[in-house]
Design a protein around this motif. Structure first.
Motif, PDB file in Angstrom:
ATOM      1  N   LYS A 196      -6.807   9.363 -13.333  1.00 18.62           N
ATOM      2  CA  LYS A 196      -7.867   8.343 -13.268  1.00 18.62           C
ATOM      3  C   LYS A 196      -8.167   7.788 -14.657  1.00 18.62           C
ATOM      4  O   LYS A 196      -8.290   6.572 -14.843  1.00 18.62           O
ATOM      5  CB  LYS A 196      -9.123   8.956 -12.648  1.00 18.62           C
ATOM      6  CG  LYS A 196     -10.234   7.980 -12.398  1.00 18.62           C
ATOM      7  CD  LYS A 196     -11.389   8.678 -11.689  1.00 18.62           C
ATOM      8  CE  LYS A 196     -12.455   7.696 -11.288  1.00 18.62           C
ATOM      9  NZ  LYS A 196     -13.524   8.342 -10.524  1.00 18.62           N
ATOM     10  N   LYS A 207      -2.337  -1.407  -3.393  1.00 22.05           N
ATOM     11  CA  LYS A 207      -3.200  -0.228  -3.463  1.00 22.05           C
ATOM     12  C   LYS A 207      -2.314   1.015  -3.527  1.00 22.05           C
ATOM     13  O   LYS A 207      -1.337   1.122  -2.795  1.00 22.05           O
ATOM     14  CB  LYS A 207      -4.087  -0.173  -2.229  1.00 22.05           C
ATOM     15  CG  LYS A 207      -5.066   0.964  -2.183  1.00 22.05           C
ATOM     16  CD  LYS A 207      -6.157   0.885  -3.223  1.00 22.05           C
ATOM     17  CE  LYS A 207      -7.201  -0.145  -2.874  1.00 22.05           C
ATOM     18  NZ  LYS A 207      -8.274  -0.181  -3.860  1.00 22.05           N
ATOM     19  N   ASP A 214      -6.521   4.565  -6.016  1.00 26.39           N
ATOM     20  CA  ASP A 214      -7.564   5.384  -5.396  1.00 26.39           C
ATOM     21  C   ASP A 214      -7.183   6.850  -5.571  1.00 26.39           C
ATOM     22  O   ASP A 214      -6.090   7.251  -5.171  1.00 26.39           O
ATOM     23  CB  ASP A 214      -7.693   5.085  -3.895  1.00 26.39           C
ATOM     24  CG  ASP A 214      -8.527   3.862  -3.610  1.00 26.39           C
ATOM     25  OD1 ASP A 214      -8.958   3.187  -4.559  1.00 26.39           O
ATOM     26  OD2 ASP A 214      -8.746   3.576  -2.422  1.00 26.39           O
ATOM     27  N   PHE A 226      -2.638   5.189  -3.372  1.00 23.63           N
ATOM     28  CA  PHE A 226      -3.466   6.344  -3.066  1.00 23.63           C
ATOM     29  C   PHE A 226      -2.824   7.560  -3.740  1.00 23.63           C
ATOM     30  O   PHE A 226      -1.754   8.003  -3.339  1.00 23.63           O
ATOM     31  CB  PHE A 226      -3.573   6.546  -1.555  1.00 23.63           C
ATOM     32  CG  PHE A 226      -4.136   5.341  -0.851  1.00 23.63           C
ATOM     33  CD1 PHE A 226      -5.506   5.125  -0.817  1.00 23.63           C
ATOM     34  CD2 PHE A 226      -3.293   4.409  -0.263  1.00 23.63           C
ATOM     35  CE1 PHE A 226      -6.025   3.997  -0.186  1.00 23.63           C
ATOM     36  CE2 PHE A 226      -3.793   3.289   0.367  1.00 23.63           C
ATOM     37  CZ  PHE A 226      -5.176   3.083   0.402  1.00 23.63           C
ATOM     38  N   SER A 248       2.451   7.460  -9.453  1.00 28.30           N
ATOM     39  CA  SER A 248       1.277   6.659  -9.079  1.00 28.30           C
ATOM     40  C   SER A 248       1.054   5.513 -10.056  1.00 28.30           C
ATOM     41  O   SER A 248       0.829   4.369  -9.651  1.00 28.30           O
ATOM     42  CB  SER A 248       0.018   7.531  -9.039  1.00 28.30           C
ATOM     43  OG  SER A 248       0.042   8.437  -7.982  1.00 28.30           O
ATOM     44  N   ILE A 284      -7.594  10.679  -4.574  1.00 29.05           N
ATOM     45  CA  ILE A 284      -8.035  11.460  -3.415  1.00 29.05           C
ATOM     46  C   ILE A 284      -7.677  12.924  -3.640  1.00 29.05           C
ATOM     47  O   ILE A 284      -6.503  13.288  -3.694  1.00 29.05           O
ATOM     48  CB  ILE A 284      -7.366  10.953  -2.117  1.00 29.05           C
ATOM     49  CG1 ILE A 284      -7.692   9.479  -1.883  1.00 29.05           C
ATOM     50  CG2 ILE A 284      -7.803  11.815  -0.923  1.00 29.05           C
ATOM     51  CD1 ILE A 284      -6.916   8.834  -0.737  1.00 29.05           C
ATOM     52  N   HIS A 326       0.866  -1.178   0.000  1.00 26.57           N
ATOM     53  CA  HIS A 326       0.000   0.000   0.000  1.00 26.57           C
ATOM     54  C   HIS A 326       0.906   1.231   0.000  1.00 26.57           C
ATOM     55  O   HIS A 326       1.778   1.355   0.867  1.00 26.57           O
ATOM     56  CB  HIS A 326      -0.909  -0.002   1.224  1.00 26.57           C
ATOM     57  CG  HIS A 326      -1.997  -1.019   1.129  1.00 26.57           C
ATOM     58  ND1 HIS A 326      -1.785  -2.365   1.312  1.00 26.57           N
ATOM     59  CD2 HIS A 326      -3.311  -0.879   0.851  1.00 26.57           C
ATOM     60  CE1 HIS A 326      -2.912  -3.014   1.149  1.00 26.57           C
ATOM     61  NE2 HIS A 326      -3.869  -2.138   0.881  1.00 26.57           N
ATOM     62  N   GLU A 382      -6.792  -1.021 -11.701  1.00 29.73           N
ATOM     63  CA  GLU A 382      -7.927  -0.827 -10.803  1.00 29.73           C
ATOM     64  C   GLU A 382      -7.502  -0.671  -9.349  1.00 29.73           C
ATOM     65  O   GLU A 382      -8.341  -0.617  -8.467  1.00 29.73           O
ATOM     66  CB  GLU A 382      -8.903  -1.988 -10.954  1.00 29.73           C
ATOM     67  CG  GLU A 382      -9.493  -2.062 -12.356  1.00 29.73           C
ATOM     68  CD  GLU A 382     -10.454  -3.214 -12.540  1.00 29.73           C
ATOM     69  OE1 GLU A 382     -10.904  -3.789 -11.530  1.00 29.73           O
ATOM     70  OE2 GLU A 382     -10.762  -3.525 -13.703  1.00 29.73           O
ATOM     71  N   ASN A 383      -6.205  -0.605  -9.115  1.00 34.20           N
ATOM     72  CA  ASN A 383      -5.681  -0.538  -7.747  1.00 34.20           C
ATOM     73  C   ASN A 383      -5.283   0.879  -7.346  1.00 34.20           C
ATOM     74  O   ASN A 383      -4.526   1.081  -6.413  1.00 34.20           O
ATOM     75  CB  ASN A 383      -4.502  -1.487  -7.577  1.00 34.20           C
ATOM     76  CG  ASN A 383      -3.356  -1.185  -8.522  1.00 34.20           C
ATOM     77  OD1 ASN A 383      -3.483  -0.371  -9.440  1.00 34.20           O
ATOM     78  ND2 ASN A 383      -2.236  -1.848  -8.319  1.00 34.20           N
TER      79      ASN A 383
END
Length: 174
Positions: free
Chosen positions: A58, A43, A70, A45, A31, A72, A19, A67-68
Motif C-alpha cells: 500500500k 482495478k 485495493d 485486488f 500487483s 485485502i 480487473h 490509486e487503482n
C-alpha cells in the motif's frame, strides 16, 4: 533472468481497464506491475494473509501514485476467501504461492468463482528449490501437479510461458 513480473504479464496482453486479483500478493511485485498496466480505469485486488506485507505494498503504491490498488487481508483457503464478487475479474495471478498453501484446491476454486467467463489465471511457481531462495524441495509444486489441480477444477491449459530461471509459468482459461 531470475523472475520478471513485467515480462510475465506482457504474455497476457492485459488491457487498460481490466480487473485483476493477485492471490498471495506478498510483497506486491505483480500487483504493482499490473496496476501500471490496467491504468486508472482498471482495478487490482492485492490479496494476502500477511498484513505487514500488504501495508508495504500500500505504501509503495501510494509513493508511485497508483490509486487503482485495493488491499485485502484475507485467507484465500477459506470459502469466498478473496472477498470478491462472483465473476468480477478478468485475470487472477497466483505467483510463488501454491507451494505455501495447504489447501491448493480451495484457492483454485476461489479463482474459478471470481473469474468472468473466459477469464484467465497466470500461475508462476518455483520449479525447484534454489540455493535456499525457493521452497523446501518437499514443498515444490511441479508443473504437472499444477496442471492437474487446475484441470480437475474445470480450467483449460491455454499455454505455457517462460517465467524465469527456477520458475515455470502456466496460463489457464476458465
Amino acid at each position: 533472468m531470475f523472475l520478471n513480473p513485467q515480462k510475465n504479464l506482457e504474455e497476457l496482453s492485459i488491457g487498460r481497464g481490466a480487473h485483476v486479483a493477485d492471490f498471495g500478493a506478498g510483497s506486491g511485485h505483480y500487483s504493482l506491475a499490473v496496476a501500471r498496466l490496467v491504468g486508472e480505469d482498471g482495478k487490482v485486488f492485492c490479496i494476502d494473509i500477511n498484513g505487514d506485507l500488504l501495508t508495504k505494498v500500500k505504501n509503495h503504491a501510494r509513493q508511485e501514485g497508483l490509486e487503482n490498488l485495493d488491499i485485502i487481508k484475507s485467507d484465500l483457503e477459506r470459502p469466498k476467501g478473496s472477498k470478491l464478487q462472483d465473476a468480477s475479474v478478468e485475470l487472477v495471478i497466483i505467483a510463488n504461492t501454491l507451494f505455501a498453501l495447504e489447501d491448493k484446491v480451495a484457492v483454485v476454486k476461489e479463482a474459478f468463482r471470481i473469474l468472468r467467463p473466459k477469464g484467465r489465471v497466470l500461475v508462476v511457481e518455483w520449479s525447484d528449490s534454489f540455493a535456499g531462495l525457493g521452497p523446501h524441495t518437499s514443498h515444490v509444486v511441479t508443473k504437472e501437479e499444477s496442471q492437474k489441480i487446475f484441470e480437475n477444477e474445470k480450467f483449460k491449459l491455454e499455454r505455457e510461458i517462460s517465467a524465469g530461471d527456477h520458475h515455470y509459468g502456466l496460463i489457464f482459461r476458465k
